[in-house]
Write a protein that holds these residues in place. Structure first.
Motif, PDB file in Angstrom:
ATOM      1  N   GLN A  47       0.813  -1.224   0.000  1.00  0.00           N
ATOM      2  CA  GLN A  47       0.000   0.000   0.000  1.00  0.00           C
ATOM      3  C   GLN A  47       0.848   1.277   0.000  1.00  0.00           C
ATOM      4  O   GLN A  47       0.300   2.376   0.055  1.00  0.00           O
ATOM      5  CB  GLN A  47      -0.944   0.008   1.197  1.00  0.00           C
ATOM      6  CG  GLN A  47      -1.846  -1.197   1.254  1.00  0.00           C
ATOM      7  CD  GLN A  47      -2.484  -1.555  -0.080  1.00  0.00           C
ATOM      8  OE1 GLN A  47      -3.073  -0.715  -0.738  1.00  0.00           O
ATOM      9  NE2 GLN A  47      -2.331  -2.808  -0.486  1.00  0.00           N
ATOM     10  N   THR A  49       2.275   3.666  -1.926  1.00  0.00           N
ATOM     11  CA  THR A  49       2.294   4.175  -3.297  1.00  0.00           C
ATOM     12  C   THR A  49       3.381   5.227  -3.495  1.00  0.00           C
ATOM     13  O   THR A  49       3.749   5.955  -2.574  1.00  0.00           O
ATOM     14  CB  THR A  49       0.938   4.802  -3.678  1.00  0.00           C
ATOM     15  OG1 THR A  49       0.630   5.825  -2.740  1.00  0.00           O
ATOM     16  CG2 THR A  49      -0.158   3.756  -3.693  1.00  0.00           C
ATOM     17  N   LEU A  54       1.918   8.528  -8.925  1.00  0.00           N
ATOM     18  CA  LEU A  54       0.465   8.528  -8.789  1.00  0.00           C
ATOM     19  C   LEU A  54      -0.129   9.828  -9.319  1.00  0.00           C
ATOM     20  O   LEU A  54      -1.188   9.812  -9.946  1.00  0.00           O
ATOM     21  CB  LEU A  54       0.061   8.316  -7.327  1.00  0.00           C
ATOM     22  CG  LEU A  54      -1.416   8.102  -7.056  1.00  0.00           C
ATOM     23  CD1 LEU A  54      -1.930   6.869  -7.804  1.00  0.00           C
ATOM     24  CD2 LEU A  54      -1.666   7.952  -5.563  1.00  0.00           C
ATOM     25  N   LEU A  59       0.098   3.736 -11.338  1.00  0.00           N
ATOM     26  CA  LEU A  59       0.094   3.003 -10.070  1.00  0.00           C
ATOM     27  C   LEU A  59       1.453   2.346  -9.873  1.00  0.00           C
ATOM     28  O   LEU A  59       1.883   1.531 -10.689  1.00  0.00           O
ATOM     29  CB  LEU A  59      -0.987   1.937 -10.069  1.00  0.00           C
ATOM     30  CG  LEU A  59      -2.418   2.439  -9.977  1.00  0.00           C
ATOM     31  CD1 LEU A  59      -3.384   1.289 -10.153  1.00  0.00           C
ATOM     32  CD2 LEU A  59      -2.650   3.149  -8.665  1.00  0.00           C
ATOM     33  N   ARG A 127      -1.678  -6.777 -10.659  1.00  0.00           N
ATOM     34  CA  ARG A 127      -1.309  -5.358 -10.632  1.00  0.00           C
ATOM     35  C   ARG A 127      -0.077  -5.240  -9.737  1.00  0.00           C
ATOM     36  O   ARG A 127       0.346  -6.219  -9.146  1.00  0.00           O
ATOM     37  CB  ARG A 127      -2.470  -4.507 -10.143  1.00  0.00           C
ATOM     38  CG  ARG A 127      -3.032  -4.871  -8.823  1.00  0.00           C
ATOM     39  CD  ARG A 127      -4.229  -3.986  -8.475  1.00  0.00           C
ATOM     40  NE  ARG A 127      -5.059  -4.595  -7.462  1.00  0.00           N
ATOM     41  CZ  ARG A 127      -6.170  -5.250  -7.684  1.00  0.00           C
ATOM     42  NH1 ARG A 127      -6.609  -5.396  -8.909  1.00  0.00           N
ATOM     43  NH2 ARG A 127      -6.866  -5.765  -6.707  1.00  0.00           N
ATOM     44  N   LEU A 158      -1.335  -3.932  -4.759  1.00  0.00           N
ATOM     45  CA  LEU A 158      -1.736  -2.568  -4.477  1.00  0.00           C
ATOM     46  C   LEU A 158      -3.244  -2.454  -4.669  1.00  0.00           C
ATOM     47  O   LEU A 158      -3.796  -2.861  -5.693  1.00  0.00           O
ATOM     48  CB  LEU A 158      -1.010  -1.607  -5.441  1.00  0.00           C
ATOM     49  CG  LEU A 158      -1.332  -0.134  -5.334  1.00  0.00           C
ATOM     50  CD1 LEU A 158      -0.939   0.408  -3.972  1.00  0.00           C
ATOM     51  CD2 LEU A 158      -0.589   0.634  -6.411  1.00  0.00           C
ATOM     52  N   TYR A 160      -6.499  -0.241  -5.120  1.00  0.00           N
ATOM     53  CA  TYR A 160      -6.869   1.121  -5.545  1.00  0.00           C
ATOM     54  C   TYR A 160      -8.356   1.223  -5.713  1.00  0.00           C
ATOM     55  O   TYR A 160      -9.089   0.320  -5.682  1.00  0.00           O
ATOM     56  CB  TYR A 160      -6.148   1.537  -6.824  1.00  0.00           C
ATOM     57  CG  TYR A 160      -6.284   0.566  -7.980  1.00  0.00           C
ATOM     58  CD1 TYR A 160      -7.328   0.705  -8.872  1.00  0.00           C
ATOM     59  CD2 TYR A 160      -5.372  -0.449  -8.167  1.00  0.00           C
ATOM     60  CE1 TYR A 160      -7.449  -0.172  -9.932  1.00  0.00           C
ATOM     61  CE2 TYR A 160      -5.484  -1.319  -9.229  1.00  0.00           C
ATOM     62  CZ  TYR A 160      -6.521  -1.178 -10.104  1.00  0.00           C
ATOM     63  OH  TYR A 160      -6.655  -2.044 -11.156  1.00  0.00           O
TER      64      TYR A 160
END
Length: 160
Positions: A47, A49, A54, A59, A127, A158, A160
């Motif tokens: 998590q 990022t 971004l 991502l 992803r 991740l 999103y």
């Protein structure tokens, strides 16, 4: 007299078997706690990022932040110090070793299959994500038995 001696010996054998069973149950409890800690650490790492990417709509996971988050979660959940050695009162006695830490980012094609033949681990990520393998040693209660060792594997993507 021989029946009394036999009875005493059987009681001792039973107590030993009961103690071994308790040790096995404690080892399995440690395994489950360790696996949950590895899963939580991988999820926390995934998590993190990369905010600059971004902003551009990409991502991506910040690798430095991800490693720091994974270590922080492992230390909190396994009651480890900053160098991953157990704190007083922790259920582990040996240092937890991070054997593999891999961040799979946007530069790979998805679905991406991560393979680690050394640890017999394969996972498909759809992803960007993180793969984490941690080595734990459970000290047996009885010095006669060798410690139990595990390579606990976890991965997370991740969200999103």
């Amino acid at each position: 007299m021989h029946k009394l001696v036999f009875f005493v010996l059987m009681v001792i054998v039973w107590w030993m078997l009961h103690a071994l069973q308790i040790d096995e149950e404690a080892a399995l409890g440690t395994l489950h706690e360790g696996k949950r800690a590895v899963d939580r650490a991988a999820h926390a790492a995934a998590q993190q990022t990369d905010r600059d990417k971004l902003e551009a709509g990409v991502l991506s996971i910040d690798e430095e932040k991800a490693l720091a988050a994974a270590e922080q979660y492992l230390q909190a959940n396994l009651r480890l110090g900053a160098d991953n050695t157990p704190m007083p009162g922790a259920f582990l006695r040996d240092r937890a070793e991070v054997r593999a830490f891999r961040v799979v980012n946007e530069n790979e094609t998805f679905p991406y299959v991560y393979r680690n033949p050394e640890y017999g681990y394969e996972v498909t990520l759809n992803r960007p994500g993180v793969v984490l393998i941690v080595h734990l040693v459970y000290p047996r209660m009885f010095g006669v038995l060798a410690p139990v060792e595990w390579d606990l594997k976890g991965s997370a993507e991740l969200v999103y």
